[in-house]
Design a protein around this motif. Structure first.
Motif, mmCIF file in Angstrom:
data_model
loop_
_atom_site.group_PDB
_atom_site.id
_atom_site.type_symbol
_atom_site.label_atom_id
_atom_site.label_comp_id
_atom_site.label_asym_id
_atom_site.label_seq_id
_atom_site.Cartn_x
_atom_site.Cartn_y
_atom_site.Cartn_z
ATOM 1 N N THR A 16 57.958 1.851 47.573
ATOM 2 C CA THR A 16 58.980 1.406 46.614
ATOM 3 C C THR A 16 58.816 2.231 45.339
ATOM 4 O OG1 THR A 16 59.092 -0.803 47.587
ATOM 5 C CG2 THR A 16 59.836 -0.587 45.320
ATOM 6 N N ILE A 17 57.773 1.954 44.560
ATOM 7 C CA ILE A 17 57.485 2.820 43.407
ATOM 8 C C ILE A 17 57.087 4.210 43.916
ATOM 9 C CG2 ILE A 17 55.870 3.204 41.491
ATOM 10 C CD1 ILE A 17 55.836 0.121 41.131
ATOM 11 N N LEU A 22 50.973 4.611 50.754
ATOM 12 C CA LEU A 22 49.628 5.195 50.735
ATOM 13 C C LEU A 22 48.634 4.402 51.572
ATOM 14 C CD1 LEU A 22 49.667 6.206 46.988
ATOM 15 C CD2 LEU A 22 49.547 7.789 48.922
ATOM 16 N N SER A 23 48.788 3.080 51.649
ATOM 17 C CA SER A 23 47.891 2.302 52.514
ATOM 18 C C SER A 23 48.071 2.743 53.970
ATOM 19 C CB SER A 23 48.164 0.803 52.380
ATOM 20 O OG SER A 23 47.674 0.330 51.142
ATOM 21 N N LEU A 24 49.323 2.879 54.370
ATOM 22 C CA LEU A 24 49.631 3.312 55.735
ATOM 23 C C LEU A 24 49.133 4.740 55.982
ATOM 24 C CD1 LEU A 24 51.275 1.925 58.035
ATOM 25 C CD2 LEU A 24 53.238 3.276 57.288
ATOM 26 N N GLU A 25 49.336 5.617 55.010
ATOM 27 C CA GLU A 25 48.930 7.018 55.184
ATOM 28 C C GLU A 25 47.411 7.159 55.246
ATOM 29 O OE1 GLU A 25 50.868 9.643 52.401
ATOM 30 O OE2 GLU A 25 52.822 9.313 53.346
ATOM 31 N N LEU A 26 46.694 6.376 54.418
ATOM 32 C CA LEU A 26 45.226 6.433 54.465
ATOM 33 C C LEU A 26 44.731 5.896 55.808
ATOM 34 C CD1 LEU A 26 44.403 5.236 50.839
ATOM 35 C CD2 LEU A 26 43.850 7.496 51.786
ATOM 36 N N ALA A 27 45.321 4.783 56.259
ATOM 37 C CA ALA A 27 44.918 4.198 57.542
ATOM 38 C C ALA A 27 45.218 5.165 58.690
ATOM 39 C CB ALA A 27 45.626 2.862 57.759
ATOM 40 N N ILE A 77 55.955 9.718 43.346
ATOM 41 C CA ILE A 77 56.638 8.626 42.625
ATOM 42 C C ILE A 77 58.152 8.761 42.857
ATOM 43 C CG2 ILE A 77 57.072 7.574 40.344
ATOM 44 C CD1 ILE A 77 54.144 7.337 41.097
ATOM 45 N N ARG A 78 58.769 7.648 43.173
ATOM 46 C CA ARG A 78 60.197 7.707 43.505
ATOM 47 C C ARG A 78 61.045 8.024 42.263
ATOM 48 N NH1 ARG A 78 62.456 6.293 48.226
ATOM 49 N NH2 ARG A 78 60.789 4.925 48.946
ATOM 50 N N ALA A 79 62.109 8.758 42.486
ATOM 51 C CA ALA A 79 62.964 9.229 41.394
ATOM 52 C C ALA A 79 63.467 8.068 40.536
ATOM 53 C CB ALA A 79 64.154 10.003 41.967
ATOM 54 N N GLY A 80 63.447 8.278 39.231
ATOM 55 C CA GLY A 80 64.042 7.326 38.297
ATOM 56 C C GLY A 80 63.112 6.230 37.830
ATOM 57 N N LEU A 110 49.281 4.868 38.411
ATOM 58 C CA LEU A 110 50.212 4.549 37.316
ATOM 59 C C LEU A 110 49.710 5.147 36.002
ATOM 60 C CD1 LEU A 110 51.081 0.836 38.209
ATOM 61 C CD2 LEU A 110 52.581 2.836 38.465
ATOM 62 N N LYS A 111 48.396 5.106 35.823
ATOM 63 C CA LYS A 111 47.806 5.679 34.609
ATOM 64 C C LYS A 111 47.980 7.200 34.573
ATOM 65 C CE LYS A 111 43.759 4.767 31.820
ATOM 66 N NZ LYS A 111 42.375 4.360 31.786
ATOM 67 N N ALA A 112 47.736 7.841 35.710
ATOM 68 C CA ALA A 112 47.842 9.300 35.775
ATOM 69 C C ALA A 112 49.258 9.766 35.446
ATOM 70 C CB ALA A 112 47.432 9.791 37.168
#
Ligand SMILES: [Mg+2]
Length: 240
Positions: A16-17, A22-27, A77-80, A110-112
Motif C-alpha cells: 500500500t505505502i 516486503l514481508s512476502l519478498e523477504l519470506a 514507495i508508492r507514488a504520491g 519511513l525515517k529514511a
C-alpha cells in the motif's frame, strides 16, 4: 458533511505505502519451498495471517540488521505518498499506519524517506530475537482471543471512530478486509478489491496516493451489519 479535523486515514504498509510487499519478498527470498507451501495455505484461507507470520519468520535468517538492509534496498514507495501526507496535514487530518507484516522495517524505511514525522502512529507487529537466538513475531495489537489477525486493524478503526472521526481505510491485501469493513470509506486495490467484491463491500479503486487525495470525505457510519469481524466481541464472526 463532517468538518475539518474529523478524518483519520488508516493506511496499510506493505503493498500500500510500498509498491512491493516486503514481508512476502523477504519470506520468498529466504524461505525456499517452505515459503510456497505456507503462502499457498494462506491463500486458500487454511491458515490465518497470524499463523503465516509465525511460520514464515522461522524461515528468515535471525539477523535483523541484514533483513533491514534488504528491506531498505528493495523498498519502493508508492507514488504520491509524500504529497498525500502533506495534503492530510493541511486538512488537519491524521494518518495512522496499520501493518500485519513482520513490521521491523517500517519505521527505518519511513525515517529514511523523511515520512515518519508526518504519521501520527504506527500499529505493527514486532519481530524480535528470542533466548534461543531465533526470530519470533510478537503481536502487541492482537485481539485477546481472535486467532485470525496479528494486528487487529478493526479495533483501531473502531476506536478512532468512537472519538467522532470518520475513517478512510486504504489497503491492498485480503486481510485488510476486517479493518476496511469497519471504516467509513474503503480504498481498495489488488486482493482487497477482490475480497470487497466477494463480500459486497463498496469501495473506491485506487492506483496511487494521488487517487487517495481525491477521495471524497465520508461521514461516520454504523458498520455493525456489514462488518466482517467483531473487534469488541469474540473477534471472528460466524460465517465469515
Ligand atoms: Mg498490504
Amino acid at each position: 458533511m463532517a468538518g475539518e479535523s474529523e478524518y483519520t486515514y488508516v493506511v496499510d504498509f506493505d503493498g500500500t505505502i510500498t509498491a512491493n510487499d516486503l514481508s512476502l519478498e523477504l519470506a520468498a527470498y529466504y524461505g525456499g519451498t517452505g515459503y510456497r507451501e505456507i503462502e499457498n495455505k494462506y491463500r486458500r484461507r487454511e491458515i490465518p495471517i497470524k499463523e503465516w507470520l509465525r511460520q514464515m519468520v522461522a524461515l528468515l535468517p535471525p539477523d535483523l540488521d541484514q533483513l533491514n538492509r534488504k528491506a531498505l534496498e528493495w523498498v519502493s514507495i508508492r507514488a504520491g505518498f509524500n504529497d498525500f501526507l502533506d495534503q492530510v496535514r493541511e486538512q488537519k487530518s491524521t494518518v495512522v499506519v496499520a501493518s500485519d507484516g513482520f513490521g521491523f522495517y517500517i519505521e527505518p524505511i519511513l525515517k529514511a524517506y523523511g515520512l515518519l514525522e508526518k504519521i501520527e502512529f504506527v500499529y505493527r507487529n514486532e519481530t524480535v530475537t528470542d533466548s534461543d537466538g531465533q526470530l519470533k513475531v510478537i503481536n502487541p495489537h492482537a485481539h485477546k482471543i481472535c486467532p485470525v489477525c496479528g494486528n487487529c486493524k478493526a479495533a483501531h478503526v473502531v476506536r478512532i471512530k468512537e472519538t467522532g472521526k470518520s475513517v478512510i481505510y486504504t489497503g491492498d491485501g485480503s486481510n485488510d478486509r476486517f479493518g476496511a469493513s469497519w471504516s467509513d470509506q474503503i480504498c481498495a486495490r489488488d486482493r482487497l478489491a477482490e475480497v470487497c467484491d466477494e463480500y459486497e463491500l463498496s469501495y473506491s479503486p485506487w492506483e496511487d496516493f494521488y487517487d487517495i487525495i481525491k477521495i471524497e470525505k465520508p461521514d461516520l457510519k454504523d458498520c455493525s451489519d456489514i462488518s466482517l469481524c467483531l473487534p469488541q466481541g469474540q473477534g471472528i464472526k460466524d460465517g465469515i
